[in-house]
Design a protein around this motif. Structure first.
Motif, PDB file in Angstrom:
ATOM      1  N   ILE A  73       0.853  -1.182   0.000  1.00 40.61           N
ATOM      2  CA  ILE A  73       0.000   0.000   0.000  1.00 40.61           C
ATOM      3  C   ILE A  73       0.891   1.234   0.000  1.00 40.61           C
ATOM      4  CG2 ILE A  73      -0.315   0.123   2.511  1.00 40.61           C
ATOM      5  CD1 ILE A  73      -3.324   0.883   1.729  1.00 40.61           C
ATOM      6  N   ALA A  74       0.659   2.086  -0.964  1.00 44.03           N
ATOM      7  CA  ALA A  74       1.347   3.366  -1.056  1.00 44.03           C
ATOM      8  C   ALA A  74       0.340   4.435  -0.634  1.00 44.03           C
ATOM      9  CB  ALA A  74       1.861   3.575  -2.476  1.00 44.03           C
ATOM     10  N   ILE A  75       0.599   5.657  -0.947  1.00 47.04           N
ATOM     11  CA  ILE A  75      -0.282   6.751  -0.526  1.00 47.04           C
ATOM     12  C   ILE A  75      -1.724   6.534  -0.985  1.00 47.04           C
ATOM     13  CG2 ILE A  75      -0.767   9.216  -0.865  1.00 47.04           C
ATOM     14  CD1 ILE A  75       1.488   8.831   1.034  1.00 47.04           C
ATOM     15  N   ASP A  76      -1.920   6.179  -2.240  1.00 49.65           N
ATOM     16  CA  ASP A  76      -3.278   6.155  -2.764  1.00 49.65           C
ATOM     17  C   ASP A  76      -3.680   4.872  -3.490  1.00 49.65           C
ATOM     18  OD1 ASP A  76      -1.657   6.530  -4.953  1.00 49.65           O
ATOM     19  OD2 ASP A  76      -2.780   8.223  -5.763  1.00 49.65           O
ATOM     20  N   LYS A  77      -2.894   3.810  -3.345  1.00 46.96           N
ATOM     21  CA  LYS A  77      -3.251   2.550  -3.997  1.00 46.96           C
ATOM     22  C   LYS A  77      -2.786   1.351  -3.173  1.00 46.96           C
ATOM     23  CE  LYS A  77      -3.215   4.012  -8.830  1.00 46.96           C
ATOM     24  NZ  LYS A  77      -3.364   5.409  -8.513  1.00 46.96           N
ATOM     25  N   LEU A  78      -3.642   0.343  -3.114  1.00 48.13           N
ATOM     26  CA  LEU A  78      -3.280  -0.962  -2.568  1.00 48.13           C
ATOM     27  C   LEU A  78      -3.141  -1.894  -3.760  1.00 48.13           C
ATOM     28  CD1 LEU A  78      -2.920  -3.139  -0.372  1.00 48.13           C
ATOM     29  CD2 LEU A  78      -5.424  -3.301  -0.262  1.00 48.13           C
ATOM     30  N   TYR A  98      -7.450  -1.672  -4.363  1.00 44.21           N
ATOM     31  CA  TYR A  98      -8.268  -0.592  -3.788  1.00 44.21           C
ATOM     32  C   TYR A  98      -7.558   0.726  -4.030  1.00 44.21           C
ATOM     33  CZ  TYR A  98     -11.111   1.933  -0.363  1.00 44.21           C
ATOM     34  OH  TYR A  98     -11.960   2.812   0.251  1.00 44.21           O
ATOM     35  N   ASP A  99      -8.321   1.733  -4.477  1.00 47.29           N
ATOM     36  CA  ASP A  99      -7.706   3.036  -4.733  1.00 47.29           C
ATOM     37  C   ASP A  99      -8.585   4.223  -4.365  1.00 47.29           C
ATOM     38  OD1 ASP A  99      -9.565   2.938  -6.775  1.00 47.29           O
ATOM     39  OD2 ASP A  99      -8.108   3.211  -8.390  1.00 47.29           O
ATOM     40  N   ASP A 100      -9.597   4.023  -3.550  1.00 50.26           N
ATOM     41  CA  ASP A 100     -10.436   5.131  -3.091  1.00 50.26           C
ATOM     42  C   ASP A 100      -9.748   5.798  -1.898  1.00 50.26           C
ATOM     43  OD1 ASP A 100     -12.446   6.945  -2.583  1.00 50.26           O
ATOM     44  OD2 ASP A 100     -13.789   5.487  -1.666  1.00 50.26           O
ATOM     45  N   MET A 101      -8.605   6.449  -2.199  1.00 51.71           N
ATOM     46  CA  MET A 101      -7.778   7.050  -1.159  1.00 51.71           C
ATOM     47  C   MET A 101      -7.267   8.402  -1.633  1.00 51.71           C
ATOM     48  SD  MET A 101      -5.490   3.821   0.124  1.00 51.71           S
ATOM     49  CE  MET A 101      -5.374   2.716  -1.263  1.00 51.71           C
ATOM     50  N   PRO A 102      -7.144   9.360  -0.710  1.00 48.74           N
ATOM     51  CA  PRO A 102      -6.583  10.661  -1.091  1.00 48.74           C
ATOM     52  C   PRO A 102      -5.095  10.536  -1.415  1.00 48.74           C
ATOM     53  CG  PRO A 102      -6.965  10.567   1.270  1.00 48.74           C
ATOM     54  CD  PRO A 102      -7.530   9.306   0.684  1.00 48.74           C
ATOM     55  N   SER A 103      -4.570  11.492  -2.188  1.00 46.36           N
ATOM     56  CA  SER A 103      -3.188  11.388  -2.661  1.00 46.36           C
ATOM     57  C   SER A 103      -2.202  12.276  -1.900  1.00 46.36           C
ATOM     58  CB  SER A 103      -3.139  11.739  -4.146  1.00 46.36           C
ATOM     59  OG  SER A 103      -3.598  13.059  -4.339  1.00 46.36           O
ATOM     60  N   TYR A 104      -2.607  12.916  -0.816  1.00 46.76           N
ATOM     61  CA  TYR A 104      -1.685  13.770  -0.067  1.00 46.76           C
ATOM     62  C   TYR A 104      -0.692  12.933   0.730  1.00 46.76           C
ATOM     63  CZ  TYR A 104      -4.812  12.671   3.774  1.00 46.76           C
ATOM     64  OH  TYR A 104      -5.559  12.000   4.702  1.00 46.76           O
ATOM     65  N   LYS A 116      -7.983 -12.807   9.925  1.00 46.73           N
ATOM     66  CA  LYS A 116      -8.011 -14.202   9.451  1.00 46.73           C
ATOM     67  C   LYS A 116      -8.879 -14.392   8.211  1.00 46.73           C
ATOM     68  CE  LYS A 116     -11.636 -15.504  12.714  1.00 46.73           C
ATOM     69  NZ  LYS A 116     -12.773 -15.998  12.031  1.00 46.73           N
ATOM     70  N   ASP A 117      -9.776 -13.457   7.946  1.00 46.99           N
ATOM     71  CA  ASP A 117     -10.672 -13.574   6.802  1.00 46.99           C
ATOM     72  C   ASP A 117     -10.157 -12.853   5.562  1.00 46.99           C
ATOM     73  OD1 ASP A 117     -12.539 -15.108   8.270  1.00 46.99           O
ATOM     74  OD2 ASP A 117     -13.323 -13.274   9.175  1.00 46.99           O
ATOM     75  N   GLY A 118      -8.972 -12.268   5.640  1.00 51.64           N
ATOM     76  CA  GLY A 118      -8.386 -11.614   4.477  1.00 51.64           C
ATOM     77  C   GLY A 118      -8.741 -10.146   4.319  1.00 51.64           C
ATOM     78  N   SER A 145      -9.351  -8.051   0.729  1.00 47.13           N
ATOM     79  CA  SER A 145      -8.190  -8.231  -0.142  1.00 47.13           C
ATOM     80  C   SER A 145      -8.538  -8.905  -1.467  1.00 47.13           C
ATOM     81  CB  SER A 145      -7.110  -9.045   0.583  1.00 47.13           C
ATOM     82  OG  SER A 145      -7.583 -10.352   0.882  1.00 47.13           O
ATOM     83  N   GLN A 146      -9.662  -9.589  -1.552  1.00 41.07           N
ATOM     84  CA  GLN A 146     -10.047 -10.279  -2.792  1.00 41.07           C
ATOM     85  C   GLN A 146     -10.921  -9.418  -3.704  1.00 41.07           C
ATOM     86  OE1 GLN A 146      -8.626 -13.268  -3.590  1.00 41.07           O
ATOM     87  NE2 GLN A 146      -7.497 -12.727  -1.749  1.00 41.07           N
TER      88      GLN A 146
END
Length: 192
Positions: A73-78, A98-104, A116-118, A145-146
């Protein structure tokens, strides 16, 4: 230092190390801060070999390893890198989970805790120390994660640096985070 303990360098040349994750075959993956690198440390006959496996990412501080895949995971992407230990010389671009994250960048670096469920628990700190954050920040989100589906798991978290899942059960119970600055969770009790 207590008797019977010692401190030594595990592997030199791993700059700005942050979160680490063990692969199934013994590779230690290490994220970094603003260098943008992800490292793989392998053991070759007792000698640790450090390889930079990803470059140019935006603060890839958080890592997890699950079912043969490395999650970064980086600032705005997993991103998910399938069969990572077999592809250390060429992981490719990875799949965005997943990428619904701010980029700051300020308080925008992320860490991963997997249950345990991912599901991954991902902190979303506000880009400042003092102020009222928008409702999309100061929270921990739980990301599948899936599928990449996500939900808000905790609110009012200023800046979480890491997190824990009970290693005995694989459950979170309630989010427990290590804070920088102010407290991240509160418990109110009554004496009556």
């Amino acid at each position: 230092m207590p008797p019977g303990f010692k401190i030594e360098v595990y592997a030199p040349g791993v700059l700005q190390a942050r979160q680490m994750a063990w692969g199934d075959k013994g590779t230690l993956f290490v994220g970094s801060f603003d260098l943008g690198n992800v490292y793989a440390i392998t053991d070759s006959g007792g000698k640790k070999e450090v390889k930079t496996i990803l470059k140019g990412l935006s603060m890839p501080t958080g890592l997890a390893f699950r079912n043969g895949a490395l999650y970064v995971i980086a600032i705005d992407k997993l991103r998910k890198y399938d069969d990572a230990e077999a592809n250390l010389d060429h992981l490719g671009e990875g799949k965005v989970v997943y990428d619904d994250m701010p980029s700051y960048a300020a308080h925008g670096w992320k860490y991963l805790a997997a249950d345990k469920d991912g599901w991954f628990y991902v902190p979303f700190g506000p880009p400042f120390n003092i102020g009222i954050p928008p409702t999309s920040l100061s929270q921990i989100r739980r990301v599948d994660s899936q599928t990449g589906n996500a939900e808000v798991w905790a609110l009012g978290v200023r800046n979480s640096v890491g997190g824990d899942v009970d290693p005995r059960t694989g459950n979170t119970g309630s989010p427990r985070t290590r804070a920088t600055g102010s407290a991240t969770t509160c418990r109110a009790t009554s004496s009556t």
